[in-house]
Design a protein around this motif. Structure first.
Motif, PDB file in Angstrom:
ATOM      1  N   CYS A  78      13.842  64.701  14.241  1.00 36.27           N
ATOM      2  CA  CYS A  78      14.141  63.487  15.011  1.00 36.27           C
ATOM      3  C   CYS A  78      15.568  63.546  15.548  1.00 36.27           C
ATOM      4  CB  CYS A  78      13.958  62.250  14.139  1.00 36.27           C
ATOM      5  SG  CYS A  78      14.505  60.720  14.916  1.00 36.27           S
ATOM      6  N   THR A  79      15.720  63.368  16.854  1.00 33.51           N
ATOM      7  CA  THR A  79      17.062  63.443  17.450  1.00 33.51           C
ATOM      8  C   THR A  79      17.952  62.295  16.994  1.00 33.51           C
ATOM      9  OG1 THR A  79      16.170  62.353  19.418  1.00 33.51           O
ATOM     10  CG2 THR A  79      16.329  64.738  19.473  1.00 33.51           C
ATOM     11  N   ASN A  80      17.374  61.153  16.684  1.00 27.05           N
ATOM     12  CA  ASN A  80      18.185  60.059  16.144  1.00 27.05           C
ATOM     13  C   ASN A  80      18.788  60.438  14.799  1.00 27.05           C
ATOM     14  OD1 ASN A  80      18.093  58.191  18.158  1.00 27.05           O
ATOM     15  ND2 ASN A  80      16.520  56.905  17.246  1.00 27.05           N
ATOM     16  N   TYR A  81      17.985  61.071  13.953  1.00 24.35           N
ATOM     17  CA  TYR A  81      18.486  61.526  12.659  1.00 24.35           C
ATOM     18  C   TYR A  81      19.623  62.523  12.849  1.00 24.35           C
ATOM     19  CZ  TYR A  81      14.377  59.639  10.170  1.00 24.35           C
ATOM     20  OH  TYR A  81      13.416  58.828   9.634  1.00 24.35           O
ATOM     21  N   ILE A  82      19.428  63.429  13.813  1.00 22.42           N
ATOM     22  CA  ILE A  82      20.432  64.468  14.062  1.00 22.42           C
ATOM     23  C   ILE A  82      21.750  63.854  14.505  1.00 22.42           C
ATOM     24  CG2 ILE A  82      21.018  66.431  15.531  1.00 22.42           C
ATOM     25  CD1 ILE A  82      17.978  67.074  15.576  1.00 22.42           C
ATOM     26  N   ALA A  83      21.675  62.886  15.409  1.00 17.29           N
ATOM     27  CA  ALA A  83      22.886  62.222  15.888  1.00 17.29           C
ATOM     28  C   ALA A  83      23.598  61.495  14.746  1.00 17.29           C
ATOM     29  CB  ALA A  83      22.536  61.249  17.007  1.00 17.29           C
ATOM     30  N   LEU A  84      22.830  60.829  13.887  1.00 19.33           N
ATOM     31  CA  LEU A  84      23.428  60.130  12.748  1.00 19.33           C
ATOM     32  C   LEU A  84      24.023  61.110  11.739  1.00 19.33           C
ATOM     33  CD1 LEU A  84      20.632  57.464  12.189  1.00 19.33           C
ATOM     34  CD2 LEU A  84      22.978  56.989  12.898  1.00 19.33           C
ATOM     35  N   LEU A  85      23.372  62.241  11.578  1.00 24.49           N
ATOM     36  CA  LEU A  85      23.842  63.258  10.656  1.00 24.49           C
ATOM     37  C   LEU A  85      25.252  63.717  11.000  1.00 24.49           C
ATOM     38  CD1 LEU A  85      23.324  65.440   8.442  1.00 24.49           C
ATOM     39  CD2 LEU A  85      22.334  66.857  10.244  1.00 24.49           C
TER      40      LEU A  85
ATOM     41  N   GLU B 159      27.600  62.031  12.216  1.00 21.65           N
ATOM     42  CA  GLU B 159      28.605  61.026  11.880  1.00 21.65           C
ATOM     43  C   GLU B 159      29.102  61.204  10.446  1.00 21.65           C
ATOM     44  OE1 GLU B 159      27.372  57.052  12.639  1.00 21.65           O
ATOM     45  OE2 GLU B 159      26.442  57.536  14.559  1.00 21.65           O
ATOM     46  N   GLU B 160      28.217  61.598   9.561  1.00 16.31           N
ATOM     47  CA  GLU B 160      28.568  61.748   8.153  1.00 16.31           C
ATOM     48  C   GLU B 160      27.810  62.938   7.566  1.00 16.31           C
ATOM     49  OE1 GLU B 160      28.910  58.933   4.159  1.00 16.31           O
ATOM     50  OE2 GLU B 160      28.515  58.058   6.119  1.00 16.31           O
ATOM     51  N   PRO B 161      28.206  64.175   7.941  1.00 12.07           N
ATOM     52  CA  PRO B 161      27.458  65.362   7.509  1.00 12.07           C
ATOM     53  C   PRO B 161      27.508  65.572   6.000  1.00 12.07           C
ATOM     54  CG  PRO B 161      29.512  65.976   8.588  1.00 12.07           C
ATOM     55  CD  PRO B 161      29.357  64.510   8.782  1.00 12.07           C
ATOM     56  N   PRO B 162      26.373  65.803   5.377  1.00 14.26           N
ATOM     57  CA  PRO B 162      26.355  66.052   3.933  1.00 14.26           C
ATOM     58  C   PRO B 162      26.776  67.478   3.621  1.00 14.26           C
ATOM     59  CG  PRO B 162      24.149  66.229   4.813  1.00 14.26           C
ATOM     60  CD  PRO B 162      25.027  65.820   5.962  1.00 14.26           C
ATOM     61  N   LYS B 163      27.236  67.689   2.421  1.00  7.28           N
ATOM     62  CA  LYS B 163      27.598  69.031   1.975  1.00  7.28           C
ATOM     63  C   LYS B 163      26.465  69.553   1.096  1.00  7.28           C
ATOM     64  CE  LYS B 163      32.574  68.086   2.139  1.00  7.28           C
ATOM     65  NZ  LYS B 163      33.835  68.004   1.361  1.00  7.28           N
ATOM     66  N   LEU B 164      25.557  70.286   1.730  1.00  5.17           N
ATOM     67  CA  LEU B 164      24.402  70.815   1.013  1.00  5.17           C
ATOM     68  C   LEU B 164      24.542  72.311   0.807  1.00  5.17           C
ATOM     69  CD1 LEU B 164      21.424  68.980   2.789  1.00  5.17           C
ATOM     70  CD2 LEU B 164      22.878  68.163   0.940  1.00  5.17           C
ATOM     71  N   SER B 165      23.789  72.822  -0.154  1.00  8.19           N
ATOM     72  CA  SER B 165      23.825  74.257  -0.440  1.00  8.19           C
ATOM     73  C   SER B 165      22.738  75.015   0.306  1.00  8.19           C
ATOM     74  CB  SER B 165      23.664  74.484  -1.949  1.00  8.19           C
ATOM     75  OG  SER B 165      22.420  73.963  -2.400  1.00  8.19           O
ATOM     76  N   ILE B 166      21.946  74.299   1.112  1.00  8.40           N
ATOM     77  CA  ILE B 166      20.868  74.927   1.877  1.00  8.40           C
ATOM     78  C   ILE B 166      21.075  74.647   3.366  1.00  8.40           C
ATOM     79  CG2 ILE B 166      19.188  74.807  -0.012  1.00  8.40           C
ATOM     80  CD1 ILE B 166      18.025  72.295   1.278  1.00  8.40           C
ATOM     81  N   PRO B 167      20.513  75.481   4.245  1.00 14.68           N
ATOM     82  CA  PRO B 167      20.686  75.265   5.686  1.00 14.68           C
ATOM     83  C   PRO B 167      20.023  73.982   6.177  1.00 14.68           C
ATOM     84  CG  PRO B 167      19.902  77.500   5.220  1.00 14.68           C
ATOM     85  CD  PRO B 167      19.780  76.724   3.947  1.00 14.68           C
ATOM     86  N   ILE B 168      20.682  73.314   7.116  1.00 13.46           N
ATOM     87  CA  ILE B 168      20.095  72.171   7.824  1.00 13.46           C
ATOM     88  C   ILE B 168      19.827  72.624   9.251  1.00 13.46           C
ATOM     89  CG2 ILE B 168      20.420  69.803   8.622  1.00 13.46           C
ATOM     90  CD1 ILE B 168      22.337  69.369   6.300  1.00 13.46           C
ATOM     91  N   LEU B 169      18.561  72.668   9.631  1.00 17.46           N
ATOM     92  CA  LEU B 169      18.159  73.136  10.954  1.00 17.46           C
ATOM     93  C   LEU B 169      17.792  71.931  11.822  1.00 17.46           C
ATOM     94  CD1 LEU B 169      15.837  76.056   9.766  1.00 17.46           C
ATOM     95  CD2 LEU B 169      18.312  76.063  10.105  1.00 17.46           C
ATOM     96  N   LYS B 170      18.296  71.935  13.042  1.00 17.37           N
ATOM     97  CA  LYS B 170      18.087  70.810  13.949  1.00 17.37           C
ATOM     98  C   LYS B 170      17.131  71.237  15.056  1.00 17.37           C
ATOM     99  CE  LYS B 170      22.838  69.656  12.842  1.00 17.37           C
ATOM    100  NZ  LYS B 170      24.234  69.654  13.305  1.00 17.37           N
TER     101      LYS B 170
END
Length: 214
Positions: free
Chosen positions: A72-79, A81-92
């Motif tokens: 979801c592009t809305n989720y991506i845009a919100l992400l 704003e406050e990117p999480p620090k995860l140990s796995i890849p986040i693919l958009k």
């Protein structure tokens, strides 16, 4: 051993599209997470939603998956704003889609049914083009009063409006793409019946995911 790809969707209908895209890929197991309430809440303003997305992604990581795909592009845009620090890849999902758009310098039109996704998508596209030193001539067009149909589960009526719109704009001198997963079925039908190529987010997705997590 299969890789587990956690897919975060804004609507249940997106599951089918992702499942179809990866049905022949034996090396990946899909795990779906759906939160349609976020889109409803976003229509009232984005305050506090970035934290909600961050919280959702951290929950998904705890489910022992190997990567996260956000559809979801809305989720991506919100992400962003406050990117999480995860140990796995986040693919958009929009990044390989943007790459496909940026590969073509001719005038292009991107169709949307959800007006709430236009600003974020176009902003990210322009940022992507700038980062990759690409000159693009792209305009956005919203198919008015259509997104409500998919939210009400009226898939056939939704597809019909998109199909008719693609026929209507076929003569315009711009290459056409659809920005949302919910629009893919109608776009594929139109392409199959007319041989008129439509860019959509699923076309470059599988190769992108495999290159990112395998």
């Amino acid at each position: 051993m299969k890789k587990k790809l956690g897919c975060l969707h804004a609507h249940y209908s997106n599951i089918t599209y992702i499942e179809q895209a990866f049905q022949s890929i034996d090396s990946i197991e899909l795990v779906h997470f759906v939160d349609p309430g976020l889109i409803q809440r976003a229509s009232m303003g984005a305050d506090g939603l970035a934290f909600k997305v961050k919280e959702q992604l951290e929950w998904m990581e705890s489910c022992h998956i190997d990567a996260i795909l956000i559809t979801c592009t809305n989720y991506i845009a919100l992400l962003e704003e406050e990117p999480p620090k995860l140990s796995i890849p986040i693919l958009k999902i929009d990044e390989p889609y943007f790459e496909a758009i940026c590969e073509d310098e001719q005038p292009q039109m991107i169709l949307f049914t959800n007006p709430g996704t236009v600003e974020g998508t176009m902003k990210r596209l322009q940022q992507y083009a700038k980062q990759h030193e690409k000159d693009i001539d792209v305009v956005a067009k919203v198919i008015d009063n259509t997104f409500e149909l998919i939210m009400q589960g009226k898939q056939e009526a939704y597809n019909s409006v998109i199909f008719q719109t693609l026929h209507h704009i076929r003569g315009e001198q711009r290459k056409t793409s659809v920005a949302q997963l919910s629009m893919v079925e109608a776009a594929q039908q139109f392409e199959n019946e007319t041989a008129f190529m439509i860019i959509h987010p699923l076309k470059p997705l599988v190769k992108f995911v495999l290159g990112s997590i395998e």
